[in-house]
Scaffold this active site. Structure first.
Site, PDB file in Angstrom:
ATOM      1  CG  ASN A  88       0.910   1.137  -0.228  1.00  0.00           C
ATOM      2  OD1 ASN A  88       1.719   2.064  -0.181  1.00  0.00           O
ATOM      3  ND2 ASN A  88       1.044   0.041   0.509  1.00  0.00           N
ATOM      4  CG  MET A  89      -5.118   4.285   2.805  1.00  0.00           C
ATOM      5  SD  MET A  89      -6.245   5.691   2.572  1.00  0.00           S
ATOM      6  CE  MET A  89      -7.543   4.908   1.636  1.00  0.00           C
ATOM      7  CD  GLU A  90      -1.371  -2.152   3.841  1.00  0.00           C
ATOM      8  OE1 GLU A  90      -0.587  -2.565   2.970  1.00  0.00           O
ATOM      9  OE2 GLU A  90      -1.133  -2.216   5.084  1.00  0.00           O
ATOM     10  CG  HIS A 101      -3.390  -2.128  -5.128  1.00  0.00           C
ATOM     11  ND1 HIS A 101      -2.661  -3.257  -5.394  1.00  0.00           N
ATOM     12  CD2 HIS A 101      -4.492  -2.556  -4.444  1.00  0.00           C
ATOM     13  CE1 HIS A 101      -3.276  -4.323  -4.900  1.00  0.00           C
ATOM     14  NE2 HIS A 101      -4.394  -3.916  -4.318  1.00  0.00           N
ATOM     15  CD  GLU A 103       0.802   0.177  -9.010  1.00  0.00           C
ATOM     16  OE1 GLU A 103       1.719  -0.592  -9.305  1.00  0.00           O
ATOM     17  OE2 GLU A 103       0.211   0.147  -7.904  1.00  0.00           O
ATOM     18  CB  CYS A 128       0.128  -6.599  -7.761  1.00  0.00           C
ATOM     19  SG  CYS A 128      -1.340  -5.558  -7.559  1.00  0.00           S
ATOM     20  CB  CYS A 131      -1.860  -2.425 -10.169  1.00  0.00           C
ATOM     21  SG  CYS A 131      -2.106  -1.941  -8.454  1.00  0.00           S
TER      22      CYS A 131
END
Length: 293
Positions: A88-90, A101, A103, A128, A131
């Site tokens: 995941n990357m924010e 996300h 996935e 989630c 995804c």
């Protein structure tokens, strides 16, 4: 070896760590070929699913989560037998809708690697709803298996009464071969040529907004992202996010972007321009170069 792998490596068994070290060099592309998988299995005696679960801490080490501090790793098993990392990357200080996300990251890695489907995805936390919907767009959605540390189930068991492309009379699917050769650009610039090639392979059956981003980094490496549309619209993955996620998986620092280009269809019902500019601005890097063809 990228320093992010040092700590999770120390948690692995000695045979697995020894077998992995030669593979995790500076050219590691966040994937393991079938030959490398066979080497890891022979060294450890682990079967496929157990080995992927053991490798999850390495995938999670690629996570960039300054907001949630929730580090998720995923491994997608391509139909070719290659395994692909995802994380995941924010984007710090930016709207959560920019996030990628784990996935999505793993599936994008596989798609950019030439895969036409995945058979199984292993993740350290249950997917989630976002995804689950994203994966329901895949060419292999009906047969895809989701592997968790304590469970192995079909994707469809996570999505009773699911909504997907067929509900909108779409017979195409994400990761199925695309060839949008109507997109034409006369340029000898390698970054624009890469963006054109990626846009022709993008997936946008609902808006026809075929698009791709290409990012050039200070070390000369080039990473592309294709638009991946979704029947539920909101889980669609923009090309800028895909390009950033892929670059990070491969060890790049997004602060070292030197050029960023977006190429998209002039006939699409939507544009990625504002979204891509917003993401790029969050990185404080360069101005977006843009062409609609």
């Amino acid at each position: 070896m990228h320093p992010r792998f040092a700590k999770p490596l120390d948690t692995l068994s000695a045979p697995l760590k020894a077998a992995l070290l030669p593979m995790l060099d500076n050219d590691f592309q966040a994937r393991f070929t079938p030959q490398q998988v066979a080497t890891l299995k022979a060294a450890t005696g682990l079967e496929d699913r157990a080995l992927r679960l053991a490798l999850l801490p390495l995938a999670a080490a690629c996570s960039v989560a300054p907001i949630s501090k929730f580090f998720v790793g995923a491994i997608a098993c391509g139909l070719s037998g290659t395994w692909y990392f995802g994380a995941n990357m924010e984007f710090a200080g930016q709207g959560l809708f920019h996030s990628v996300h784990a996935e999505q990251s793993a599936i994008s890695n596989a798609w950019l690697g030439g895969e036409t489907g995945i058979s199984e995805i292993t993740v350290n936390y249950t997917p989630c709803g976002h995804c689950r919907q994203f994966m329901n767009e895949l060419s292999t959605a009906k047969t895809l298996q989701v592997s968790l540390p304590d469970d192995l189930s079909a994707l469809q068991s996570f999505l009773p009464h699911s909504f997907g492309p067929a509900d909108l009379d779409i017979t195409d699917a994400l990761m199925s071969p695309q060839a949008h050769d109507e997109l034409v650009l006369e340029s000898e610039d390698p970054i624009w040529r890469a963006a054109l090639a990626a846009a022709r392979q993008s997936y946008a059956p609902y808006s026809q907004g075929y698009a791709a981003v290409a990012l050039l980094f200070a070390d000369g490496r080039l990473f592309c992202g294709r638009y991946a549309e979704n029947a539920a619209f909101n889980p669609s993955l923009p090309p800028m996010q895909m390009a950033c996620a892929h670059a990070v998986l491969c060890g790049e620092d997004l602060a070292s972007i030197r050029r960023a280009v977006l190429l998209e269809s002039k006939n699409g019902q939507i544009s990625q321009r504002d979204s891509a500019q917003s993401t790029l601005k969050a990185l404080g890097s360069v101005e977006l170069e843009y062409q609609a063809v």
